[in-house]
Design a protein around this motif. Structure first.
Motif, PDB file in Angstrom:
ATOM      1  N   ALA B 270       0.840  -1.201   0.000  1.00 31.59           N
ATOM      2  CA  ALA B 270       0.000   0.000   0.000  1.00 31.59           C
ATOM      3  C   ALA B 270       0.880   1.258   0.000  1.00 31.59           C
ATOM      4  N   ASN B 333      -2.017  -1.268   6.318  1.00 25.22           N
ATOM      5  CA  ASN B 333      -3.277  -1.531   5.636  1.00 25.22           C
ATOM      6  C   ASN B 333      -3.649  -0.434   4.640  1.00 25.22           C
ATOM      7  N   ALA B 334      -4.637  -0.732   3.843  1.00 23.08           N
ATOM      8  CA  ALA B 334      -5.245   0.254   2.940  1.00 23.08           C
ATOM      9  C   ALA B 334      -6.699  -0.124   2.761  1.00 23.08           C
ATOM     10  N   SER B 335      -7.542   0.893   2.642  1.00 23.83           N
ATOM     11  CA  SER B 335      -8.964   0.655   2.431  1.00 23.83           C
ATOM     12  C   SER B 335      -9.508   1.773   1.571  1.00 23.83           C
ATOM     13  N   ARG B 336     -10.569   1.473   0.827  1.00 26.26           N
ATOM     14  CA  ARG B 336     -11.201   2.551   0.057  1.00 26.26           C
ATOM     15  C   ARG B 336     -12.001   3.468   0.957  1.00 26.26           C
ATOM     16  N   ALA B 340     -11.121   4.666   7.533  1.00 26.98           N
ATOM     17  CA  ALA B 340     -10.690   3.448   8.231  1.00 26.98           C
ATOM     18  C   ALA B 340      -9.346   3.684   8.899  1.00 26.98           C
ATOM     19  N   PHE B 439      -3.506   2.227   8.914  1.00 24.69           N
ATOM     20  CA  PHE B 439      -3.956   2.448   7.533  1.00 24.69           C
ATOM     21  C   PHE B 439      -3.163   3.570   6.855  1.00 24.69           C
TER      22      PHE B 439
END
Lengths: 185, 473
Positions: B270, B333-336, B340, B439
């Protein structure tokens, strides 16, 4: 002599009748009266049922939403209906489950137990466990919750089996239900 | 007329016979043979083959696995899983077997890899079916041309192969072994390999063995195409950590803790909005965790020391080879969902973990197999359970210990301990977890992750969690 004339007249009349029949063809024949043909059966739409759809939230968990859907009894069509709905925003306003503009390309079921769901592959590499895990299990768990005869689901991308999508989950085989990722209601 | 009628009858009987036998294959061994059913996708039912060999096969519901015993050899496998325990050694095969109503079915490849080869047989095709033959299968020779070059602190060895072939690279004590599972390597003797880190190169059966000089070790390996070749990076073997100045609180063992900084090389992982890459961040945190653990007297190894890629399976294999006490893979981490944030810890769940329905199905299978084989209580597969259930229990405790410490950090929301089948945790024979420290897709959290102070806090929390777990092990 007279008999020959009568025979000729009869032959001529028969020829004329035959010629008329040939020229006018079968369409001009008067339909014979008889019983009315039975009407063709019209496809009955699948009954609307309450489907449990799981949509990822920002907490990384899957949030159940009850959605009335026309769910066919036939497994592949049922899976297709469920996954197609997951690729749209949820009724509660959650985004589609796929973290990229994925399209469903194929669904097939083997041995009545394992569903294979093929999506278009992402154009650009995806990153992040937080994108991969909720997407995969939203699809897997939604299918397995709504298709009790199925035991596991394998996701394919671009018509191919992949080891992983972002370098985290092992997608090389079918996945069973994972209830631990479903948010408590 | 009489002959014509006779021919028609013969043709009809042949047609019926061919339809009946279409889903079967004739398997021969020694003077005996059986008709073995094939599934719709071409897999072979294994039980008739095993009975033909005189093997004792049984299904254990408690372990969810099949066990096969023939002579002194034992093989255990689970439907749906590519992992097979062969005489106590866990191996990942190319394909998985599947449960069938009458037992278990697998491809010819699986039958050969998991059943026949360990028991000293191989499979040959013959007109009308298959033949089980004793001894190893014929291996076609493959030419290997070695080249080596020293570059200061590292040495690169390139083994060019005569054709594309599957290889497995293993770092053994004092040697690198390139194993050819399906071919017999033949070394191009005309090439002399001159390197300060190599003492000899030779072939032993299916293994090409590169013996290393004192202090040299394998840093990494890559299998490449066009032309097919194996590239090996050699360098100084990692030295053991210096003894701590203060006596450790716990007695350190020779088995290290293995930390796995995720991604690396071309796989950046990420990326934050400001450009911080996951591979860089997790390596920095892993180095801090390692420093803290070594300072407390725990030998610690990293799966990568620099910005280099490493296959996921190789990372766990590295920990298995070192008989590590725990394996901790570090990720960001990564999230759209840009909101988050927070840390979460994962441990393994088996892909073929029993659901309620599956448990019922396997129970039925167990009963059926018990009836067939007379039961096999002696095959309760203790080793397999240790490798799966017990390690999973330990992994959940390790995950909880680390997550609790991470939750104690200020401003870190608890995303909890979760369970999923991660590639990098597959096959670990020790407690193994994957930690997502935060994130990078959240701009605020990404800025915090970039600071040395926060990295040190995270590293301390992770190290504290590992030590707490080991203390109560």
């Amino acid at each position: 002599m007279r008999a020959r004339v009568v025979l000729l007249v009869l032959l001529g009349a028969a020829a004329a009748v035959l010629l008329l029949w040939a020229l006018l063809g079968p369409t001009s024949r008067v339909p014979q009266s008889g019983p009315e043909p039975a009407p063709l059966p019209t496809p009955t739409p699948a009954p609307k049922r309450q489907a449990v759809l799981l949509y990822p939230g920002s907490d990384g968990l899957l949030h159940p939403e009850i959605v009335p859907l026309s769910l066919p009894d036939e497994q592949e069509n049922r899976v297709r209906v469920l996954v197609s709905r997951l690729l749209q925003p949820s009724p509660a306003g959650r985004p589609p489950v796929a973290p990229y503009p994925a399209m469903l390309t194929d669904v097939f079921v083997r041995e009545g137990k394992i569903a294979y769901v093929d999506f278009t592959a992402p154009e650009n590499p995806l990153a992040g466990c937080g994108n991969e895990v909720p997407f995969v299990y939203a699809v897997v768990d939604t299918i397995l919750l709504n298709c009790p005869d199925l035991r596991a689901v394998q996701l394919l991308f671009g018509d191919r089996e992949v080891e992983t999508l972002t370098g985290h989950l092992d997608l090389s085989g079918p996945l069973p239900l994972n209830k631990r990722l479903i948010a408590p209601s | 007329m009489r002959y014509a009628r006779f021919i028609i009858v013969i043709l009809a009987l042949s047609l019926v016979a061919s339809v009946l036998l279409a889903g079967q294959v004739h398997v021969r061994w020694g003077g005996r043979s059986v008709q073995v059913p094939r599934t719709a996708d071409g897999r072979l039912e294994l039980l008739p083959v095993l009975h033909l060999l005189g093997a004792d096969a049984g299904f254990s519901h408690s372990a969810g696995t099949w066990g096969v015993v023939l002579g002194d050899h034992q093989v255990q496998f689970t439907p749906g899983s590519r992992w097979v325990l062969m005489d106590g050694e866990l191996k990942k095969l190319d394909e998985a077997p599947v449960s069938t109503p009458s037992g278990v079915a697998a491809s010819e490849r699986f039958l050969e890899q998991a059943i026949l080869e360990p028991f000293g047989f191989h499979l040959e095709h013959e007109p009308g079916g298959l033949r089980i033959a004793e001894g190893a299968a014929y291996l076609s020779p493959i030419l290997v041309v070695p080249v080596a070059a020293d570059f200061g602190s590292t040495t690169t060895v390139v083994l060019t192969l005569g054709r594309k072939e599957r290889v497995e690279v293993e770092d053994r004590d004092g040697a690198v072994v390139v194993h050819f599972p399906e071919a017999e390597p033949q070394l191009d003797e005309s090439r002399r390999v001159a390197s300060a880190r190599i003492t000899s190169i030779g072939v032993h059966g299916r293994d090409l063995v590169i013996r290393l000089s004192e202090g040299a070790g394998l840093l990494g390996s890559h299998v490449l195409d066009d032309p097919p070749r194996v590239s090996l990076d050699l360098g100084p073997k990692a030295r053991p950590a210096p003894a701590s100045a203060s006596p450790p609180q716990l007695r350190a063992t020779v088995h290290p803790i293995v930390l796995d900084p995720g991604h690396g090389g071309g796989d950046t992982g990420a990326r934050s909005p400001s450009g911080l890459e996951e591979k860089t961040l997790v390596l920095a945190i892993a180095r801090r965790v390692a420093r803290i653990l070594r300072g407390r007297g725990f030998p610690t190894r990293l799966t990568r020391e620099g910005d280099t890629g490493r296959a996921l399976a190789d990372r766990t294999a590295f920990a298995n080879r070192l008989e590590a006490r725990v394996f901790v893979s570090l990720h960001a981490n990564a999230s759209r969902f840009s909101s988050a944030r927070g840390a979460e810890t994962y441990y393994m769940s088996l892909k073929d973990e029993a659901t309620d329905e599956h448990a019922a199905a396997t129970a039925r299978l167990e009963n059926a197999s018990g009836e067939r084989s007379g039961g096999h209580d002696g095959l309760d597969l203790i080793l397999w359970q240790m490798a799966q259930a017990e390690v999973l229990n330990e992994s959940s405790r390790l995950a909880l210990a680390i997550q609790r410490r991470l939750n104690g950090l200020e401003g870190v929301p608890d995303r909890g301990v979760k369970q999923a089948p991660f590639v990098v945790l597959t096959g670990a024979t020790m407690p193994a977890v994957l930690v997502e420290v935060g994130f990078l897709s959240n701009p605020t959290e990404a800025r915090r992750l970039a600071t040395a102070e926060y990295q040190e806090q995270l590293a301390t929390a992770i190290a504290d969690g590992i030590v707490a777990f080991l203390k109560h092990q």
